[in-house]
Motif scaffolding. Structure first.
Motif, PDB file in Angstrom:
ATOM      1  N   LYS A   1       0.781  -1.235   0.000  1.00 17.70           N
ATOM      2  CA  LYS A   1       0.000   0.000   0.000  1.00 17.70           C
ATOM      3  C   LYS A   1       0.815   1.288   0.000  1.00 17.70           C
ATOM      4  N   CYS A   2       2.004   1.285   0.595  1.00 18.69           N
ATOM      5  CA  CYS A   2       2.710   2.547   0.833  1.00 18.69           C
ATOM      6  C   CYS A   2       3.609   2.939  -0.341  1.00 18.69           C
ATOM      7  N   ARG A   3       3.572   4.220  -0.661  1.00 19.92           N
ATOM      8  CA  ARG A   3       4.434   4.775  -1.704  1.00 19.92           C
ATOM      9  C   ARG A   3       4.899   6.160  -1.276  1.00 19.92           C
ATOM     10  N   SER A   4       5.974   6.630  -1.913  1.00 20.80           N
ATOM     11  CA  SER A   4       6.506   7.958  -1.624  1.00 20.80           C
ATOM     12  C   SER A   4       7.047   8.567  -2.904  1.00 20.80           C
ATOM     13  N   SER A   5       6.915   9.888  -3.032  1.00 19.02           N
ATOM     14  CA  SER A   5       7.480  10.568  -4.199  1.00 19.02           C
ATOM     15  C   SER A   5       8.986  10.719  -4.080  1.00 19.02           C
ATOM     16  N   MET A   6       9.530  10.544  -2.882  1.00 19.39           N
ATOM     17  CA  MET A   6      10.979  10.563  -2.692  1.00 19.39           C
ATOM     18  C   MET A   6      11.518   9.182  -3.077  1.00 19.39           C
ATOM     19  N   VAL A   7      12.375   9.148  -4.070  1.00 21.20           N
ATOM     20  CA  VAL A   7      12.750   7.869  -4.665  1.00 21.20           C
ATOM     21  C   VAL A   7      13.456   6.948  -3.677  1.00 21.20           C
ATOM     22  N   THR A   8      14.291   7.493  -2.798  1.00 23.46           N
ATOM     23  CA  THR A   8      14.980   6.631  -1.837  1.00 23.46           C
ATOM     24  C   THR A   8      14.017   6.091  -0.792  1.00 23.46           C
ATOM     25  N   ILE A   9      13.044   6.904  -0.381  1.00 26.53           N
ATOM     26  CA  ILE A   9      12.051   6.423   0.583  1.00 26.53           C
ATOM     27  C   ILE A   9      11.199   5.336  -0.057  1.00 26.53           C
ATOM     28  N   GLY A  10      10.785   5.563  -1.302  1.00 25.34           N
ATOM     29  CA  GLY A  10       9.983   4.567  -1.991  1.00 25.34           C
ATOM     30  C   GLY A  10      10.707   3.245  -2.126  1.00 25.34           C
ATOM     31  N   TYR A  11      11.981   3.287  -2.483  1.00 21.42           N
ATOM     32  CA  TYR A  11      12.765   2.057  -2.588  1.00 21.42           C
ATOM     33  C   TYR A  11      12.950   1.417  -1.225  1.00 21.42           C
ATOM     34  N   GLY A  12      13.166   2.248  -0.208  1.00 21.38           N
ATOM     35  CA  GLY A  12      13.390   1.722   1.132  1.00 21.38           C
ATOM     36  C   GLY A  12      12.163   1.078   1.745  1.00 21.38           C
ATOM     37  N   ILE A  13      10.953   1.528   1.351  1.00 22.17           N
ATOM     38  CA  ILE A  13       9.733   0.923   1.888  1.00 22.17           C
ATOM     39  C   ILE A  13       9.715  -0.578   1.615  1.00 22.17           C
ATOM     40  N   GLY A  14      10.009  -0.950   0.395  1.00 20.54           N
ATOM     41  CA  GLY A  14      10.013  -2.370   0.047  1.00 20.54           C
ATOM     42  C   GLY A  14      11.194  -3.110   0.627  1.00 20.54           C
TER      43      GLY A  14
END
Length: 525
Positions: free
Chosen positions: A84-97
């Motif tokens: 469910k979670c996403r972020s427009s900050m590319v490092t945060i988005g990659y780090g979520i997974g």
């Protein structure tokens, strides 16, 4: 709801890509397909692990078996964040997974495949040798400053750098009457809360196990004066790496950190010249010759430099800036060995040396424990050929999903299964194929006829060719995720000279997010 292709129309600059990432996130949030990553709500799973480990030492069966439903809950919460979670900050988005997948694997390593509360211990320094430690009747160990284990029953105290024998300690941890010097012991789960909090926080963040009894192979052993105190024959003998001083650490790590900062600025400037690194397809024309080779090599260099820069922060912050006067034994120089091994291992062992000794080993213990668990299920011994093959395959079978989950939680048009997962699942094939060819040549007497220097050159050539063939699988996935659009440095002298601006950080990094339930509200990024 299927969102429109992110590159429609085709962006003309990397700013367009970042804007389209934001538009895609906004559309997903509005439709309910996506949710922001909210702290502390979305960190509940890892915090459950910490809270469980913080429970006082006990032999309670309820506490022991509670780890299984706890682990199931961690899996559910981590999977929910990945989906469910996403972020427009590319490092945060990659780090979520990546981090949520790692939370599952690391939790399994600590409380499922092992019982960290009962089995793990770390090296600690204790002052005041005349302290009397009462017995903890709950678990038959001592309490107070520390809890001594069987490994502590023969210890030595170091006084002015000279090791003096303390003799055998009594079964319940009585010490020598002398109050001078330092005593190094193996510390299991402490009885006092403040001590236990330090022990647990170190445990959950110490992925390589430095100073712990689960320390991965290839790292420097404790210094000789600590080993003389521990008297533990299972510890390898100290070597030159064990005697690193704070001066050596400052000279090594600060120099490497400065080099990394310069290299990051150069690499970032170069990648921005090729639209491929904005996230556009590999078919996009490149301003550089031999696009496949150039993009693969630059991707490897950028990954290596980015990771090394992050890894160097821990020795610099804890070992240099804070130091022993502030954080005490957490600043010991030998606790911060290099994260990458010598490149000579590629020359010596080819693909096996690339992955087993040169590349960073931050996730190694988790991968090894998954392999050991698989070995226990199958009954295949570790040193048997089947057991070795199983453990190698399981290690990459863990790395693949970690990176695939990271790819999945970004906003780019990635291919997590074919790209990241497929890349890592091919690695054991390459390693085993090279070993098979080497074994065949050795059995025929051909290997002995080839000079060692030529064998090393062949190993390097095999790695280069292999990376050229399969490297684009993960390199294309990195690029498509928008990972290379992150700004590694707050300032960029090189890009300032080209008119692209000196200050690189800006915008809104975090905001307060109000949800329909109070516990789902928090800081969103």
């Amino acid at each position: 709801m299927l969102l429109p292709h992110i590159f429609n129309p085709t962006p003309t600059s990397y700013y367009d890509v970042l804007r389209q990432f934001q538009e895609r996130l906004d559309a997903g949030l509005a439709s309910g397909e996506y949710q922001p990553f909210v702290w502390p709500y979305r960190a509940f799973g890892p915090n459950l692990l910490i809270l469980y480990l913080l429970l006082p030492p006990t032999k309670s069966k309820v506490v022991y078996y509670a780890r299984y439903p706890l682990f199931a809950l961690i899996i559910y919460l981590s999977a929910d964040s990945i989906l469910k979670c996403r972020s427009s900050m590319v490092t945060i988005g990659y780090g979520i997974g990546l981090l949520n997948a790692w939370a599952v694997l690391w939790s399994a390593s600590l409380i499922i495949w092992n019982d960290a509360r009962g089995e793990f211990r770390r090296i600690e320094e204790h002052e005041g040798a005349d302290e009397k430690l009462p017995v903890d009747k709950a678990n038959g160990a001592t309490t107070g400053a520390e809890k001594l284990t069987d490994g502590d029953l023969r210890a030595r105290r170091v006084d002015g750098g000279a090791a003096k024998s303390l003799g055998s300690l009594q079964e319940h941890g009585k010490r020598s009457n002398s109050s001078k010097g330092k005593l190094f012991v193996w510390q299991t789960l402490p009885a006092t809360f403040h001590h236990r909090l330090d022990w647990v926080c170190d445990l959950v963040s110490n992925f390589r196990g430095v100073r712990w009894n689960y320390q991965i192979s290839g790292l420097p052993p404790p210094p000789a004066h600590i080993q003389s105190s521990l008297k533990d024959p299972s510890i390898p003998s100290a070597d030159a790496r064990s005697d690193l001083t704070h001066t050596d650490q400052i000279r090594r790590d600060l120099f490497n950190f400065v080099l990394c900062l310069i290299a990051l600025d150069v690499q970032k400037t170069i990648t921005l010249q090729d639209p491929y690194f904005w996230g556009l397809p590999p078919s996009t024309p490149s301003p550089f010759p031999y696009p496949r080779l150039f993009r693969t090599l630059l991707s490897v260099a950028f990954v290596y430099t980015s990771l090394l820069t992050v890894f160097l922060l821990s020795p610099i912050v804890f070992g240099v800036l804070l130091g022993p006067n502030i954080i005490g034994q957490h600043a010991w120089p030998w606790l911060y060995p290099p994260f990458f091994g010598p490149p000579s291992q590629i020359y010596r062992k080819g693909l096996a040396g690339l992955w087993g000794q040169w590349w960073h080993q931050i996730f190694r213990y988790g991968f090894e424990q998954a392999g050991e668990f698989a070995g226990r299920i199958t009954g295949w011994e570790k040193m048997s050929q089947k057991g070795m093959l199983l453990r190698v395959a399981v290690a990459f079978a863990c790395s693949g999903p970690l990176h695939a989950c990271a790819s999945y939680t970004t906003l780019g048009d990635t291919k997590p299964i074919y790209g990241s997962f497929g890349f890592f699942m091919l690695q054991p094939v390459g390693i085993l194929a090279q070993r098979a060819v080497s074994g065949w040549m050795k059995s025929r007497g051909l290997r002995a006829r080839i000079p060692a220097s030529l064998r090393g050159i062949i190993n390097v050539a095999v790695v280069v060719v292999w990376c050229y063939v399969v490297g684009p699988m993960i390199a294309d996935d990195f690029a498509a995720s928008g990972l290379w659009l992150y700004e590694p440095l707050p300032i960029s002298p090189i890009r300032a000279l080209s008119g692209d601006g000196f200050w690189r950080w800006g915008g809104r990094w975090v905001r307060w997010y109000s949800a329909d339930r109070w516990w789902r509200s928090g800081l969103a990024c």
